[in-house]
Design a protein around this motif. Structure first.
Motif, PDB file in Angstrom:
ATOM      1  N   GLY A  29      72.578 -24.999  85.381  1.00 41.44           N
ATOM      2  CA  GLY A  29      73.025 -26.081  85.412  1.00 41.44           C
ATOM      3  C   GLY A  29      74.591 -25.688  86.300  1.00 41.44           C
ATOM      4  N   LEU A  30      74.984 -25.529  85.935  1.00 43.09           N
ATOM      5  CA  LEU A  30      76.172 -24.067  86.247  1.00 43.09           C
ATOM      6  C   LEU A  30      75.487 -24.083  88.122  1.00 43.09           C
ATOM      7  N   GLY A  31      74.917 -23.333  88.054  1.00 42.27           N
ATOM      8  CA  GLY A  31      74.595 -22.918  89.763  1.00 42.27           C
ATOM      9  C   GLY A  31      74.363 -23.516  90.932  1.00 42.27           C
ATOM     10  N   PHE A  32      74.303 -25.134  89.918  1.00 46.11           N
ATOM     11  CA  PHE A  32      73.156 -26.411  90.679  1.00 46.11           C
ATOM     12  C   PHE A  32      74.456 -26.798  91.068  1.00 46.11           C
ATOM     13  N   VAL A  33      75.463 -27.281  90.396  1.00 41.07           N
ATOM     14  CA  VAL A  33      76.642 -27.995  90.021  1.00 41.07           C
ATOM     15  C   VAL A  33      78.259 -27.124  90.959  1.00 41.07           C
ATOM     16  N   LEU A  34      77.620 -25.685  91.388  1.00 41.89           N
ATOM     17  CA  LEU A  34      79.083 -24.939  92.291  1.00 41.89           C
ATOM     18  C   LEU A  34      78.665 -25.431  93.255  1.00 41.89           C
ATOM     19  N   SER A  35      76.814 -25.032  93.193  1.00 45.66           N
ATOM     20  CA  SER A  35      76.185 -25.027  94.740  1.00 45.66           C
ATOM     21  C   SER A  35      76.669 -26.428  95.689  1.00 45.66           C
ATOM     22  N   THR A  36      76.112 -26.977  94.745  1.00 46.10           N
ATOM     23  CA  THR A  36      76.046 -28.483  95.218  1.00 46.10           C
ATOM     24  C   THR A  36      77.472 -28.766  95.424  1.00 46.10           C
TER      25      THR A  36
END
Length: 178
Positions: A29-36
């Motif tokens: 989730g963190l990776g998705f949000v930060l990458s988005t």
């Protein structure tokens, strides 16, 4: 029902698996949000940041699962297959090298080699096959993947070192073992 030592051991193992699954989901989730929301053209350094955290806290398989989940979520929002390919090889190799050596710099090397070179080489034929990429070289993605993994990996290492210096890293790792 009689509680035995075997039942207690199984309960601890299940608890450990649940903790690792939850942490893997949180990193995804963190990776998705930060990458988005923090986007650089052709780069996703926060994926590599999360891969380093996953290597230290989760190891190769759960780190791989977190990276795969992040990549799949990113694909669902319109990114290409590079979102998956660019994440999983570095996550696995980073986790494997860290697990074998317990050296953060080896986790970093695994992330950079796994993503910067292996993922970049794997992305080329997939992009050519599925998206009609007209590039002439299998080395086409290395200039984008290598700096992204190096920068993101350094950010992850910095956080791990800060956690270690404060003493929080050992406490967090101990919580994952209970």
């Amino acid at each position: 029902m009689k509680v035995t030592a075997d039942t207690h051991t199984m309960t601890r193992a299940n608890s450990l698996s649940v903790r690792r699954m939850v942490l893997a989901a949180m990193l995804a989730g963190l990776g998705f949000v930060l990458s988005t929301f923090v986007y650089f053209p052709s780069m996703a350094p926060f994926q590599h940041f999360c891969n380093i955290l996953g290597a230290v806290f989760l190891g190769p398989w759960y780190g791989f699962a977190a990276a795969l989940l992040t990549g799949l979520l990113r694909m669902l929002t319109g990114r290409t297959i590079q979102a998956v390919v660019g994440a999983v090889f570095g996550a696995f190799l980073s986790g494997l090298l860290y697990q074998k050596t317990q050296k953060l710099w080896m986790g970093y090397v695994g992330e950079v080699i796994g993503t910067g070179f292996i993922s970049a080489m794997v992305a080329y034929p997939l992009m050519k096959q599925f998206y009609g990429l007209d590039a002439q070289s299998p080395f086409f993605y290395i200039p984008a993947y290598l700096p992204s993994s190096a920068v993101g990996g350094l950010m992850g290492c910095a956080v791990i070192l800060l956690l270690k210096r404060s003493g929080a890293l050992d406490r967090m790792l101990e919580q994952l073992k209970r």
